[in-house]
Structure formats: structure tokens, C-alpha cells
Design a protein around this motif. Structure first.
Motif, PDB file in Angstrom:
ATOM      1  N   UNK A   1       0.828  -1.215   0.000  1.00 42.58           N
ATOM      2  CA  UNK A   1       0.000   0.000   0.000  1.00 42.58           C
ATOM      3  C   UNK A   1       0.859   1.260   0.000  1.00 42.58           C
ATOM      4  N   UNK A   2       1.897   1.265   0.792  1.00 41.91           N
ATOM      5  CA  UNK A   2       2.800   2.428   0.846  1.00 41.91           C
ATOM      6  C   UNK A   2       3.504   2.637  -0.497  1.00 41.91           C
ATOM      7  N   UNK A   3       3.918   1.505  -1.081  1.00 42.32           N
ATOM      8  CA  UNK A   3       4.600   1.609  -2.375  1.00 42.32           C
ATOM      9  C   UNK A   3       3.652   2.163  -3.446  1.00 42.32           C
ATOM     10  N   UNK A   4       2.399   1.691  -3.406  1.00 43.34           N
ATOM     11  CA  UNK A   4       1.422   2.200  -4.391  1.00 43.34           C
ATOM     12  C   UNK A   4       1.176   3.697  -4.213  1.00 43.34           C
ATOM     13  N   UNK A   5       1.079   4.152  -2.961  1.00 40.42           N
ATOM     14  CA  UNK A   5       0.869   5.588  -2.699  1.00 40.42           C
ATOM     15  C   UNK A   5       2.066   6.400  -3.171  1.00 40.42           C
TER      16      UNK A   5
ATOM     17  N   UNK B   1       2.035   6.622  -6.876  1.00 40.01           N
ATOM     18  CA  UNK B   1       1.049   7.582  -7.357  1.00 40.01           C
ATOM     19  C   UNK B   1       1.546   9.017  -7.201  1.00 40.01           C
ATOM     20  N   UNK B   2       2.168   9.316  -6.064  1.00 45.18           N
ATOM     21  CA  UNK B   2       2.683  10.662  -5.821  1.00 45.18           C
ATOM     22  C   UNK B   2       3.768  11.030  -6.832  1.00 45.18           C
ATOM     23  N   UNK B   3       4.692  10.079  -7.053  1.00 48.47           N
ATOM     24  CA  UNK B   3       5.765  10.348  -8.002  1.00 48.47           C
ATOM     25  C   UNK B   3       5.226  10.477  -9.431  1.00 48.47           C
TER      26      UNK B   3
ATOM     27  N   UNK C   1       3.998  13.965  -9.736  1.00 47.38           N
ATOM     28  CA  UNK C   1       5.116  14.892  -9.875  1.00 47.38           C
ATOM     29  C   UNK C   1       5.694  14.843 -11.293  1.00 47.38           C
ATOM     30  N   UNK C   2       5.804  13.635 -11.832  1.00 45.77           N
ATOM     31  CA  UNK C   2       6.320  13.506 -13.187  1.00 45.77           C
ATOM     32  C   UNK C   2       5.379  14.165 -14.204  1.00 45.77           C
ATOM     33  N   UNK C   3       4.090  13.992 -13.996  1.00 45.46           N
ATOM     34  CA  UNK C   3       3.119  14.611 -14.905  1.00 45.46           C
ATOM     35  C   UNK C   3       3.210  16.131 -14.842  1.00 45.46           C
ATOM     36  N   UNK C   4       3.350  16.666 -13.626  1.00 54.35           N
ATOM     37  CA  UNK C   4       3.484  18.120 -13.479  1.00 54.35           C
ATOM     38  C   UNK C   4       4.756  18.620 -14.143  1.00 54.35           C
ATOM     39  N   UNK C   5       5.829  17.872 -13.931  1.00 52.78           N
ATOM     40  CA  UNK C   5       7.101  18.277 -14.542  1.00 52.78           C
ATOM     41  C   UNK C   5       7.006  18.236 -16.066  1.00 52.78           C
TER      42      UNK C   5
END
Length: 1090
Positions: A49-53, A56-58, A61-65
């Protein structure tokens, strides 16, 4: 059977329970191992679960970049570059001479992107010869941008398109509006690089809320012109590195054919030191600049962007840099003309059509606007009834205009009503006459509209015409616009003759006993007359006497005695640079430069681009009580007027009024007079109204006069301006004793004197779901399958053939072989010198030069972008408006005439044109007093000006409002002078019979005496009217008028010269009557006074 089932069921239950029991026993033995595995499973699940979160966060960030990278790439692709130093604008490394930009616009330092334009479309083309800039803003009515682009692009050849750029600057910050305009101009020219579209960022503009009101403009007007200055500056800086020349245009112009070549050719013919070339006289349109000069020009604009309009600033810059701009007489650009004005004769107009808004029939007849009416039906009419029947030779009616070319008159006849009642009865009886069909009410059908125009000649056998009528014969599916009316081809020859005869008795002489005239007269033909007569000098001489007021007056001034009562201001103008704030403009007392009368002087504004202020106390203060106020004075713009005012101020009474410190902030009660700048012609009437609730003063401006003021400002004649304020709260404004504007102080002032009782509630907001769209796209509509949006509007003509003799290898322009490098040319500073380009002589005889390109033709497959048809909006709720609430600032002043009393008069002016002439001020309460004053002053000026008109010009004579009397003494002197002329002629002709000569002399003396007496009596008793069929001289005998009567010269016309009769028959006609005197040519007249 039942027993068997009962035994089987317990056996099955027991069999199922045994495995379950075994599992429980086994699980109990392994309980500890299960707990351990369960903890491990839970831990693994949590890690997943932590890895999936985190993933998702990264990913976010990649999409924003990635989006930011795309944004940066897009901006770099569309970023405007200054190719002069290869630096992007965003880096703010402007040329050294533009670093002061942050001084004039300090807010730019707070935002790095403030000077970076948003390039919406464009290929960033550079290195062209010509860059054209077109600013456009949101308009309340129609936007002409598309028409302007079509006009410009249609005139360009493919070769010219390769060597120019058109930049559209959308000077708005509303993103939706900017996008809509950009989409509307999206054509293939974008891809070719000819067209670029940009808009400014919102951060470019400073705060416009605290601008100072100047020149009598409203806050909105000041805000608009300030923003306009910044818009032009932004556009010029963007365009500067793109080409050699920059042409300033606007979004509502029409280009003439081959305008590019005209501009290039004209520029090539100029000396290299020009700064601005002008290809249109309309405001800031059609001004050509060298791109290298744009930074200097922009900096000048930014220095004064809050102070004055753009056309004023460019005029100031020209005065400083070059003094006189070069102008091309063949203008290439002009505003869309929606109507055409003509000087039509006085007439009453009426129509059965339903008039749309302000587009009345009176306005098109006067040439002020077009006439617009809703769809005509059979039986409708438009009628023009002359106040006096006239002979008409030709007529022209034009319907439709450039904005609405389809609103034309169809199946409409042109009819005339003969003035002869007998002829009208004959027409009704016979049904036709002169090959014209007749109507039942006596009109003749002389023509009809074809393609919106009715034009033709009229059979002169009809005689004088009483009225014109346009009769609609069938219903029309469209509205109707009447844009041009002219019936100016009248037979006015009688009027010219009347003017010439009239002036022969209007020569003013002081006293017949003190006059000894020596006149030399000789015969010569028309050619000799044109060669020898000095047309620049008046054929009459008027003895001027300083006018004296009659009745009660509060102030009069003729300036014949100088400026003894006037005070020059010694103070400074506020909120202005110290170097120009001083009121040091020069005043002089001088005679007129043209049409002067000896001894008649006026006040003349002499300085250019300086502030002037001069004032004088009234003889007694005027109190606004129960008497009218009449203010009257003369103005002559002797050099025309480019930009400046000629208005006066009536200064408010106060204990601390000091005329030495008279300046723009000195309280005044009334401001009145002409003002002009650019193409804005104004006639001010402003009064300062005191708010009864707050005690503050507000300026109230009269509505603009509904007449064309241009002729009064540019004809270099003396005009009389009169303001009449009445105790019933009404006013009248007159020019040359003709009313040009009238109204009520309560109803015709802007803003109104009394505020509205109710105002819109500022807290009321429109509901979010309120639908104001009357039409919406049909959601069920589907684009047809065969609709191709990619098809271009124009395609190359495959059938076109290159003309024979086309010179492919010859350029259209070549270096001038006769040009020489200037001696002061510095190649280190100025670069390598190149000879100016001139048209290639080889191309003059050839059909064309350069690479031949197939012409374009309309694409038959072109359909454009498909759009769903519009349908009625079922959710339409109408236009929303806030609810009304009581106005907390409401008051009612029922009598605004009761203004602050006035005790002084002043002129506080700025002008870009010198030699503005002022004369004959009067302030009184009786119109008769002002009229008599005008007759003794302005009337004489008008007389002299009329007499000095060229004799071969037919002037438009209008009956004056004031009775024009002619001095009996002058009549007699003129008669004696005429008698002496005839005696000299007879001496020169050496009459063979002395007795016969004496008899002729005696007869002529009696005849002249009788006519002089009668003419003098009629002139003193009533006004002189010029009629076409009347003679100035009458042979009827009258009783003699005493020679000692006082007489006044009030008006006249051009002086004539009597032609000497060459035959005895003509001499007999002279002896028998003076009604039809032959003209006499006078080569030289010398007047000598004892």
C-alpha cells in the motif's frame, strides 16, 4: 421409503462433521505458526500500500514536470525575440536607451513577464521590408478587423507577401475574447508567416484609477487614450526588430489598390533624413516609420503617455525633431465612409417609413449620417419639399452602404412635383408630359433605382420643381439605407449676378465732400482682364469705425485701443513639467492677415506649443437672476487649426480673484467656444454646477451640436460665436447668427444636472444559472459527410499562363545608380552604405518582373469551418439587470440657470497653431444689443471677405439674420463716381456732338440721382434681399432723402467692375435704364482723400 430417507440423512450429517472435527484438532496444534504467518502477511500488505501511494505521488510529480516542460517549450517556440541583440524579452535586457522604461512604468519591475507578449499565432518572420501593425480592441458595435485584413491581403501579390508582416495586436486581457478574435483571423496566412497575432499580459498595464482629467475629457476618455498610448508603444517595440519600415494602421481601414508599391515608391523618393511619412490624414492611421527610429519614438510616448493623446504626442515630437513631416497627397488609407455629404438646398423632409434609432431623414439630407428604415412596403414614400421652388438639372440618390450593402431600395421610382399648378392640373388630366409618365397627384416619374442608385438629368421644360419623392412600388424583404443625396445642380446664375450688382453700391466712403476719386478705365477683353486685374485686393474699401455698444452691457472689447485693461498671467500651470508650465505664450494686437480693414484690430495668439493666459475684469458682475446671459465674440483660425482651442472662460466672482494668477484651476462658471485636435471638432459649452447636498462643483457639458463644424475651423474666415442662456433654463448656441445647438440645462447636459432617483443595486448579482443567450447551436445538428473544412478559400489558377515578355531575371527594384553616399556617413556607426532602391526601368515596358506566380482564384470546394445552425434557446430568460434602489445621492435643482455670478473673462489656451485671431467680445442681456454689435463689427468683416472672393466663383449667398442696411451717402458717392467714370469714357471717345454729349450727361445725372434716392431709402427702411428676377436699380421716381442722415454699412458682397460699352446701342441702353448694367472692367482705381 420414508424409513430409508430417515436413516440416510443422519449418516450424511455425521460424515460431514468428522472432517470438520479433524480440522479443528489440527488447527489447534498449529496455532502458533498461523499467528506468525498472519503478521507477515499484514506487514507485506502494508508495504504494498505504501509503495502504491508513493508511486502515485511520483507519477503526479512527473506529470506536473512534463506539463511544465511542455509549457516552457511552447513559450520558447512562441517567444518574441529581439533579433537586434538576440536576447529574449523575458530576460528584460532591453536596449540601453529603453532602460528608462522602468522609470515611466515602475510596476514592470515587479513582474518579469510584463513586457513579454503572448504570441498566439505566428512564425516569427524577420528581415522583411515592411511591418504593418494593427491594434484592435473590443467594440460595442461591429468589429471591422476581418474587413480590414481582407482589404490588405487581397491587394498583396505573393512576392509582396514574402516581404511583409501584418501584426494584429489584440489590446485586451480578457482571455475568452482574445481567443475568439484569434480564431476568427486564423487563416493560411498564419502558416505562411504573413500574419502574426499577439496580445499583452495583464501585468503590462498600470493602475488607471487615479488618472488626472485633462482637456475637458471624461474619466473614461482619459483612461481610453492613456491605454491607447501604451498599446501603440507595446506594438511598436514588438515590431521593431522584424523589418526595415513600420506602418501604423488601425482595424477599420480600407487599402487602395497597389498600396504597397505606392508606399515603397514614395519612400524611395524622399531624402534619407525623414522621420515620418504620412499616407492618411486620419489620426494615427497610415504613418510610416523607420524601424530604427521606433525605440526613440516609443520612449517619447512613454514619457507623456498619461498626459496627451497619441496624435498630439507625435505632433510634439515632429516639432522637436523635424518641424515639418513629409506628406503624400495620394492617401492610401481612409475610414469606412457610410454616407456622403452634399450641400443640399433648404427643404422640408418627411417619410412614411419606420425610422431606425437615430438614422433620420434629416441627417442624410444634411450630410450628417445615413437614413435607415425598416423594411419598406408598397406605397411607402420619401419626400423632399423645397422651401422655395428651384430649377434642378441633375439628381443622385444612393442606397445601401459599405456595412450594409444589401439594404438598398428596390422597385422605387424618382418623382418630381412641378411648381406650376397649371402644369400639375394638365398632368392629372393627360397622364404624361415631356415623355414622363404622371401620377394621379401631379408628380412626374423621371427615373428609378437600379442596383440601389438613382441618377439622371431632368428635362428643363418642366420648369421649377417644388418637391422630390421616392415612391416604393413593392414590398421589400430587407431594410433600406439612404446614404447619399445630392441635387446640387441648380441654376444659381441669377444669384451670382445679383451679388455682383449688389456689391457695386456697397463701397463704403467716409464723406463725399472729402473724396476726390481718380479712376482710369479702359476696354479690354476677357483674357486681358484676367491677366491685369489684381484679384487679391478688394474691389471695395470699407471705412471702419470702432463699434459702440447700445443698451446695457457687462463687457465689450474691440482691441482697437490695445490691451490696457487686460492682465497677463504670471503663474505656472500645475501638474506639468517646469520647462513648459509657465504661461509664457505671446499675445499681440494686430489686424487680420487677410480681408483686413484699416484700424480694425484684434487679439492674436502668436506662440506654438506654449501655454497662454490673459484675462480682464467685467465692467460689472453678471448675476444669474431674471435676465438672460448673452456671450458673443469672433474667432479666425488664420492658419487653420491642427490642435488647439479658442474658447473663453467666464470666471466666478470671489474675493480672492487675482488675474495675475489666472491658470487652469481658477474657478470658472462657464466655458464656451471652439476646440479642435486631430479629427475631433468641438464647440464647448460647459458650466460648473454646485451640488446642493455636498457643496462640490461638477462640470456639465452640453450635448454635441448636430452639425459639421469642420468648415468653420479650416476655412480661415472670421466666424461669430454666440451663447444665449435664458432664465427658463434653456440655451442656444449660434455660429454666424445661425443656431447650431439648443436645449435645456435640465435635459441636454452630460452628465445630467439632477441625478436619477433610483440606481442599480451594486449588491445585486446575476444568478449563476441565468441564461441570456437568445440563440444556441442546434445540439442535434450533424456536420454533412462531404463537408471538408481543410479546403482553402483560394487556390492557384491552373489555367493561368505567364504573359509573354515577362522578365523573370529582372528585379522590380534596383539600386539608384545616381545615388551617392552622404559625406557624413560613418560605416562604423551607420553600417555599410547601400544606394536607395528605385523602380527598374526595364520593368516599365514589360508585363512584369521577377518570379512569375500563378494568380489565385476562388476555390469552388471551399466551405470553411462547419458550425451548427442556431436555434431559439428554450431556456432564454432575457437580459438580466440589477434591481433598482433609491439613490442616496439624489437631489433636485429645478433652476440650474442660477449659477455662480461671474466678474471676469479669460482665455487660458494651448495651441499647436499660431495666429488665432479674437475680436469684438460682448457680454449683455439683450439679443438686439448683441445683433447690433455684430452688424457693426462682424458684418463689416463679412462684407470685405465677400468682396475679396474671386469674381468667377459663385458664392453661396444666404439671407442674413440681421437687417443689412446700406449707407445712403455711400450710394450717392458710388453714383457720383460712376458718373465721373462715364464722363471720362466719353472724353476718351471724343463724342462728335458736344450738345448731344451734354444732353446725355444731364439725362444720366437725373437717372442716377433717382435710383440713388430710391435705393438709399429702401436700404435704410428694410433689409436688402437679392432675388433672381429683380434689379438692384429701379427707374421709379421717389422723394429725395436728406443728405445729412446718419447711415451704417452692415453687409455686402463682392465688388464688381462695370464694363465700358463699345457701341452706341449699348450707350443708349445705359442711358435708358440701370437695371441690367453691363459689367465694366476696371484696371486700376486710385482713391485720394483730402
Amino acid at each position: 421409503m420414508r424409513l430409508r430417507l430417515g436413516q440416510v440423512l443422519p449418516a450424511l450429517c455425521l460424515g460431514a462433521a468428522l472432517p470438520l472435527l479433524w480440522f479443528v484438532v489440527w488447527q489447534g496444534s498449529r496455532g502458533n505458526d498461523f499467528d506468525v504467518n498472519q503478521d507477515q502477511l499484514l506487514e507485506l500488505q502494508q508495504r504494498l500500500l505504501n509503495a502504491e501511494k508513493e508511486n502515485r505521488r511520483r507519477s503526479q510529480e512527473l506529470s506536473s514536470a512534463l506539463a511544465e516542460i511542455k509549457h516552457i517549450v511552447a513559450r520558447r517556440v512562441n517567444m518574441t525575440k529581439n533579433y537586434t541583440d538576440d536576447m529574449k524579452w523575458k530576460e528584460l535586457k532591453l536596449p540601453l536607451h529603453l532602460t528608462n522604461m522602468y522609470y515611466y512604468l515602475p510596476h514592470l519591475q515587479e513582474n518579469e513577464d510584463a513586457v513579454s507578449p503572448n504570441v498566439i499565432f505566428g512564425q516569427q518572420r524577420t528581415g522583411v521590408s515592411l511591418v504593418m501593425g494593427i491594434p484592435t480592441v473590443k467594440r460595442e458595435k461591429k468589429n471591422y478587423l476581418i474587413d480590414t485584413l481582407h482589404s490588405l491581403l487581397y491587394q498583396l501579390s505573393e512576392e509582396q507577401k514574402e516581404d511583409c508582416i501584418i501584426i494584429i495586436f489584440i489590446a485586451e486581457v480578457d482571455e475568452m475574447y482574445v481567443k475568439s478574435v484569434a480564431e476568427s483571423v486564423k487563416t493560411r496566412e498564419i502558416q505562411s508567416g504573413v500574419l502574426e497575432v499577439i496580445s499583452p499580459p495583464a501585468s503590462y498595464y498600470p493602475d488607471f484609477s487615479n488618472l488626472k482629467k485633462t482637456f475637458g475629457d471624461s474619466e473614461d476618455r482619459v483612461r481610453w487614450r492613456t491605454k491607447q498610448n501604451l498599446d501603440y508603444s507595446f506594438l511598436m517595440l514588438y515590431a521593431q526588430p522584424k523589418g526595415t519600415f513600420y506602418l501604423q494602421l488601425e482595424d477599420d481601414i480600407i487599402a487602395k489598390p497597389d498600396f504597397i508599391e505606392s508606399i515603397k515608391s514614395f519612400a524611395a523618393q524622399q531624402s534619407p533624413d525623414w522621420m515620418i511619412l504620412e499616407f492618411s490624414q486620419l489620426g494615427f492611421i497610415g504613418k510610416l516609420f523607420k524601424s530604427e527610429d521606433l525605440p526613440l519614438i516609443v520612449e517619447f510616448f512613454l514619457m507623456f503617455y498619461k498626459d496627451k493623446p497619441i496624435d498630439w504626442l507625435i505632433d510634439h515630437l515632429l516639432w522637436v525633431k523635424v518641424c515639418n513631416p513629409e506628406k503624400d497627397t495620394d492617401k492610401d488609407f481612409g475610414k469606412n465612409q457610410l454616407h456622403k455629404a452634399h450641400n443640399n438646398p433648404p427643404a422640408k423632409v418627411d417619410t412614411s417609413l419606420t425610422i431606425y434609432q437615430q438614422y433620420t431623414l434629416e441627417k442624410v439630407y444634411k450630410g450628417q449620417d445615413c437614413f435607415w428604415a425598416s423594411s419598406p412596403v408598397a406605397g411607402d414614400y420619401i419626400r423632399f419639399t423645397f422651401l422655395k421652388p428651384l430649377k434642378v438639372e441633375k439628381y443622385l440618390f444612393r442606397s445601401g452602404n459599405m456595412e450594409h450593402p444589401g439594404d438598398k431600395l428596390f422597385n422605387t421610382t424618382v418623382e418630381v412635383l412641378p411648381a406650376d399648378e397649371t402644369l400639375r392640373k394638365e398632368l392629372v388630366a393627360n397622364g404624361s408630359k415631356f415623355n414622363y409618365p404622371a401620377t394621379k397627384d401631379g408628380y412626374l416619374k423621371i427615373g428609378a433605382f437600379e442596383n440601389g442608385i438613382a441618377e439622371g438629368s431632368i428635362n428643363q421644360s418642366i420648369g421649377r420643381i417644388q418637391a422630390f419623392r421616392l415612391s416604393i412600388r413593392s414590398d421589400s424583404p430587407v431594410w433600406a439605407i439612404l446614404s447619399e443625396i445630392t441635387k446640387m445642380h441648380f441654376q444659381w446664375h441669377w444669384l451670382c449676378l445679383g451679388v455682383l450688382i449688389m456689391s457695386s453700391v456697397a463701397a463704403g466712403m467716409e464723406n463725399e465732400e472729402n473724396l476726390d476719386a481718380d479712376v482710369e478705365v479702359e476696354n479690354f477683353d476677357k483674357q486681358s482682364q484676367e491677366a491685369d486685374v489684381d484679384r487679391d485686393k478688394s474691389s471695395i474699401e470699407v471705412a471702419y469705425q470702432t463699434p459702440q455698444p447700445t443698451g446695457e452691457v457687462y463687457f465689450t472689447e474691440t482691441f482697437d485701443e490695445g490691451l490696457s485693461r487686460w492682465v497677463l498671467s504670471v503663474t505656472l500651470k500645475e501638474d506639468t513639467d517646469d520647462n513648459i508650465a509657465k504661461y509664457d505664450g505671446r499675445w499681440e494686437v494686430e489686424e487680420l492677415k487677410e480681408n483686413a480693414m484699416p484700424g480694425d484690430k484684434g487679439l492674436v495668439l502668436k506662440s506654438v506649443a506654449k501655454y497662454h493666459a490673459i484675462s480682464a475684469m467685467l465692467t460689472k458682475a453678471f448675476v444669474f437672476d431674471d435676465k438672460p446671459l448673452i456671450v458673443q465674440y469672433e474667432v479666425n483660425f488664420q492658419k487653420g487649426i491642427d490642435c488647439g482651442g479658442a474658447y473663453i472662460k467666464l470666471l466666478s466672482s470671489s474675493n480672492d480673484l487675482n488675474l495675475e494668477y489666472f491658470f487652469d484651476k481658477t474657478p470658472y462658471t462657464i466655458m464656451f467656444g471652439p476646440d479642435k485636435c486631430g479629427e475631433d471638432y468641438k464647440l464647448h459649452f460647459i458650466f460648473r454646477h454646485k451640488n446642493p447636498k455636498t457643496g462640490e462643483y461638477d462640470e456639465k457639458h452640453a450635448e454635441r451640436p448636430d452639425v459639421d463644424l469642420k468648415k468653420f475651423y479650416l476655412d480661415k474666415k472670421t466666424h461669430l460665436y454666440t451663447l444665449v442662456l435664458k432664465p427658463d433654463d434653456t440655451f442656444e448656441i449660434l455660429i454666424d447668427q445661425t443656431v447650431v445647438s439648443k436645449g435645456s440645462l435640465l435635459e441636454n447636459m452630460i452628465p445630467p444636472v439632477n441625478p436619477p432617483k433610483e440606481i442599480e443595486d451594486p449588491t445585486d448579482k446575476k444568478p449563476d444559472d441565468w441564461d441570456e443567450r437568445p440563440k444556441i447551436p442546434d445540439p442535434n445538428a450533424v456536420k454533412p459527410d462531404d463537408w471538408d473544412e481543410d479546403e482553402p478559400a483560394k487556390i492557384e489558377d491552373p489555367d493561368a499562363v505567364k504573359p509573354e515578355g515577362w522578365l523573370d531575371d529582372e528585379p522590380q527594384y534596383v539600386p539608384d545608380p545616381n545615388a551617392k553616399k552622404p559625406k557624413d556617413w560613418d560605416e562604423e556607426m551607420d553600417g555599410e552604405w547601400e544606394a536607395p532602391q528605385i523602380p527598374n526601368a526595364k520593368c516599365e515596358t514589360a508585363p512584369g518582373c521577377g518570379e512569375w506566380v500563378r494568380p489565385m482564384k476562388n476555390n469552388p470546394k471551399y466551405k470553411g469551418k462547419w458550425r451548427a445552425p442556431m436555434i431559439d434557446n428554450p431556456n432564454y430568460q432575457g437580459i438580466w439587470s440589477p434591481r433598482k434602489i433609491p439613490n442616496p445621492d439624489y437631489f433636485e435643482d429645478p433652476h440650474p440657470f442660477k449659477m455662480t455670478s461671474v466678474s471676469a473673462i479669460g482665455l487660458e489656451l494651448w495651441s499647436m497653431t499660431s495666429d488665432i485671431y479674437f475680436d469684438n467680445f460682448i457680454i449683455c442681456s439683450e439679443k438686439e444689443v448683441a445683433d447690433r454689435w455684430a452688424a457693426e463689427s462682424w458684418g463689416l468683416k463679412k462684407l470685405v471677405a465677400s468682396a475679396n472672393e474671386k469674381s468667377d466663383e459663385c458664392i453661396d449667398f444666404k439671407k442674413p439674420d440681421v437687417s443689412k442696411q446700406i449707407t445712403k451717402g455711400e450710394l450717392k458717392e458710388e453714383a457720383e463716381e460712376f458718373e465721373d467714370d462715364e464722363l471720362e469714357e466719353e472724353k476718351e471717345n471724343e463724342a462728335p456732338d458736344e450738345d448731344e454729349r451734354r444732353e446725355m450727361e444731364e439725362t444720366k445725372r437725373e437717372l442716377i440721382k433717382d435710383n440713388t434716392i430710391k435705393m438709399g431709402r429702401e436700404a435704410l427702411a428694410s433689409e436688402v434681399e437679392l432675388e433672381g428676377d429683380e434689379d438692384i436699380y429701379d427707374d421709379d421716381e421717389e422723394n429725395e432723402v436728406p443728405d445729412e442722415e446718419e447711415n451704417e454699412v452692415l453687409d455686402g458682397s463682392q465688388g464688381d467692375r462695370f464694363n465700358k460699352s463699345d457701341s452706341e446701342d449699348e450707350k443708349k441702353e445705359d442711358d435708358e435704364g440701370m437695371g441690367d448694367l453691363p459689367l465694366k472692367s476696371v484696371r486700376k482705381r486710385r482713391v485720394r482723400k483730402d
